[in-house]
Design an enzyme around this catalytic site. Structure first.
Site, PDB file in Angstrom:
ATOM      1  N   ASP A   1       0.834  -1.194   0.000  1.00  0.00           N
ATOM      2  CA  ASP A   1       0.000   0.000   0.000  1.00  0.00           C
ATOM      3  C   ASP A   1       0.873   1.249   0.000  1.00  0.00           C
ATOM      4  O   ASP A   1       2.028   1.226   0.449  1.00  0.00           O
ATOM      5  CB  ASP A   1      -0.899   0.019   1.241  1.00  0.00           C
ATOM      6  CG  ASP A   1      -1.915  -1.108   1.230  1.00  0.00           C
ATOM      7  OD1 ASP A   1      -2.255  -1.580   0.136  1.00  0.00           O
ATOM      8  OD2 ASP A   1      -2.365  -1.502   2.326  1.00  0.00           O
ATOM      9  N   LYS A   2       0.326   2.346  -0.465  1.00  0.00           N
ATOM     10  CA  LYS A   2       1.060   3.610  -0.550  1.00  0.00           C
ATOM     11  C   LYS A   2       1.798   3.947   0.743  1.00  0.00           C
ATOM     12  O   LYS A   2       2.973   4.308   0.740  1.00  0.00           O
ATOM     13  CB  LYS A   2       0.096   4.750  -0.905  1.00  0.00           C
ATOM     14  CG  LYS A   2       0.726   6.131  -0.865  1.00  0.00           C
ATOM     15  CD  LYS A   2      -0.312   7.215  -1.094  1.00  0.00           C
ATOM     16  CE  LYS A   2       0.302   8.611  -0.927  1.00  0.00           C
ATOM     17  NZ  LYS A   2      -0.708   9.680  -1.082  1.00  0.00           N
TER      18      LYS A   2
END
Length: 229
Positions: free
Chosen positions: A46-47
């Site tokens: 995830d970011k």
């Protein structure tokens, strides 16, 4: 390639993030990756999750890494700071799918895709704990959803974490740090796989992310003060 991704970097382009991603950077560095599915990306973070991920540079490597992931032969270990203190450790076996109402989120749902996460407590504090986690599967948001499901959400998770809950009697410095932590406190610390061509076992490990280290320092200091009282 094995990449040590910082928090805040999107892995591959999507709506709202068409450039400035890890995939854009990889294609700039190695244009031949354009010939591979997803530019060689075989899994993602995830970011706002930091740490290790692997990128294929050839079709042979891509095929091998995808097969290893599907066979659950890639070793992925994480660290997470969570709200609450689990007892010891355990195995979370709960199927994941799209949230029935909030379509941008994942949830534990009947009939979802199988998902298994193993966790153990590495350090515990008054109201938080540092966990070591190992994935059997790699579903979207798996660790974040699984930990929220057992009521130990990841600190700072804006989607699944809820509001920060500083421990009773915490110093103003710790309260501020907990409330201001800017992301989910999740870090991919170890990665292990077989070399696609030789079959040799390969392993990588990186230090814990600096922002998580800084928060751990505060939590340990607070615990030390509590012990002296």
């Amino acid at each position: 390639l094995v990449v040590h991704k910082p928090a805040g970097l999107v892995v591959h382009p999507a709506a709202g993030n068409l450039d400035g991603t890890l995939q854009n950077a990889l294609l700039h560095r190695a244009p031949e990756l354009a010939q591979l599915p997803r530019g060689g990306l075989v899994h993602r973070l995830d970011k706002d999750t930091s740490g290790l991920l692997v990128v294929a540079r050839t079709l042979l490597a891509h095929k091998s890494l995808v097969e290893q992931l599907q066979a659950r032969e890639v070793h992925r270990e994480y660290r997470a700071l969570v709200t609450g203190v689990p007892l010891g450790g355990g195995r979370i076996d709960a199927p994941l799918g799209r949230h029935p109402r909030l379509r941008t989120q994942m949830a534990v749902v009947p009939g979802g895709r199988p998902a298994v996460t193993h966790y153990r407590v590495l350090e515990d504090f008054a109201a938080h704990a540092l966990l070591g986690l190992r994935l059997e599967t790699g579903r979207t948001h798996q660790i974040r959803v699984h930990l929220a499901h057992i009521r130990f959400p990841i600190l700072g998770d804006p989607v699944y974490g809820g509001r920060p809950r500083p421990p009773k009697g915490a110093s103003s410095r710790l309260v501020t740090a907990l409330r201001a932590f800017p992301r989910q406190a999740l870090h991919a610390i170890r990665l292990g796989l077989r070399h696609p061509r030789t079959g040799a076992e390969m392993n990588w490990e990186v230090p814990l992310a600096p922002d998580m280290v800084a928060l751990l320092v505060l939590l340990r200091a607070e615990a030390s003060v509590d012990e002296r009282r």
